[in-house]
Design an enzyme around this catalytic site. Structure first.
Site: not given
Ligand code: URA
Length: 234
Positions: A102
Site C-alpha cells: 500500500d
Molecule cells: N497487507 C496490507 O494490509 N498492506 C500491505 O501493504 C501489505 C500487506
C-alpha cells in the site's frame, strides 16, 4: 527478431520512430547500413549500431527496493510518485512489483520483468512467507494477545470474504508492535486481519519475503539487484 522491434526493445524509440531512423540510414547491421525494418536480427551474434552506438537487449531483471512511504506500486501515474520513478534503468516500465504494498506501507518490495518468477513468489500454492511489522492502535497483552495469536493460527474470516485466511503466525514484540507472518497476499491482508481482531494498523513495514530480508543498509527509496542466490531461493 525484426530489426524495428530490436530497436524498440533496446532504445526508448517506438516501433514507428525505429522505422524512421532506419529510413534515415542511422542504423548499421554488422557494419553495413541497413534500411529495411523487416530485416531479421540474430540477437546472439549480430551487431546493431544506432548512430555508431552498439545496442544490446536487456535481459530479465530482478530487484529489491526499500519502498518508502507515499510511493505507489501502480504502473499508471497518479497522486503519488511510482516505485519505478525511483529506479534509473532503461525500459524501467517493464519492471512489475512482485506483490504490491500500500502507499502507506514501507519495506521490502521485489520487482522483476520475469512473469514466471513473479508467479512463483506470489502464488498462494507456493506458500511463500512474508513477514510484516505492524504498529497497532490498541495495545494487546495477556489473554487478549494470546487470543489474537490463536485466532491468527486458526485462520480469520476477513470482512466480505467467505474463506478464512491460511494459518499464520503472530508474535508480539511489544503490546503495540507485532510481527505477522503470512503466506498469502489478499487485498490489504495485514490491515484487514488486525481489523478482524478488533484493532487497527497505524504503520506497516514488510521485513522479508521468503529468505530475502530487507538489508539494514538499504535506505528508504534505495534499490539494488538481487543476488543469484536470492533469485534462486524462490
Ligand atoms: N497487507 C496490507 O494490509 N498492506 C500491505 O501493504 C501489505 C500487506
Amino acid at each position: 527478431m525484426r530489426l524495428d522491434r530490436f530497436l524498440s526493445e533496446t532504445t526508448p524509440l517506438t516501433r514507428s520512430l525505429a522505422k524512421r531512423v532506419l529510413k534515415n540510414g542511422e542504423v548499421t547491421l554488422n557494419g553495413e547500413p541497413i534500411k529495411q525494418s523487416a530485416t531479421q536480427v540474430d540477437t546472439q551474434n549480430d551487431e546493431v549500431k544506432l548512430n555508431g552506438e552498439t545496442l544490446a537487449l536487456v535481459g530479465l531483471r530482478y530487484l529489491m527496493m526499500h519502498k518508502p512511504l507515499e510511493v505507489e506500486c501502480t504502473a499508471r501515474r497518479g497522486l503519488y510518485p511510482r516505485v519505478i520513478d525511483l529506479i534509473d534503468l532503461p525500459k524501467v516500465e517493464r519492471l512489475q512489483p512482485v506483490g504490491r504494498l500500500d502507499v502507506d506501507t514501507t519495506g521490502l518490495l521485489l520487482l522483476t520483468d520475469d512473469g514466471q518468477w513473479s508467479h512463483r513468489v506470489t502464488s498462494p500454492r507456493h506458500r511463500c512467507a512474508k513477514v510484516y511489522i505492524a504498529e497497532l492502535a490498541e495495545p494487546m497483552e495477556g489473554s487478549a494477545a494470546e487470543w489474537a495469536i490463536n485466532q491468527v493460527e486458526e485462520g480469520l474470516l476477513l470482512d466480505g470474504e467467505e474463506t478464512p485466511t491460511q494459518p499464520a503466525v503472530l508474535r508480539f514484540i511489544t503490546p503495540q508492535q507485532a510481527e505477522l507472518t503470512i503466506t498469502e497476499g489478499r487485498y490489504h491482508q495485514v490491515k484487514r486481519m488486525f481489523a478482524a481482531l478488533g484493532n487497527h494498523v497505524n504503520a506497516l513495514h514488510r521485513r522479508s519475503i521468503g529468505d530475502v530480508v530487507l538489508p539494514d543498509d538499504l535506505a528508504p527509496g534505495e534499490w539494488r539487484e538481487l543476488t543469484p542466490e536470492e533469485i534462486a531461493s524462490f
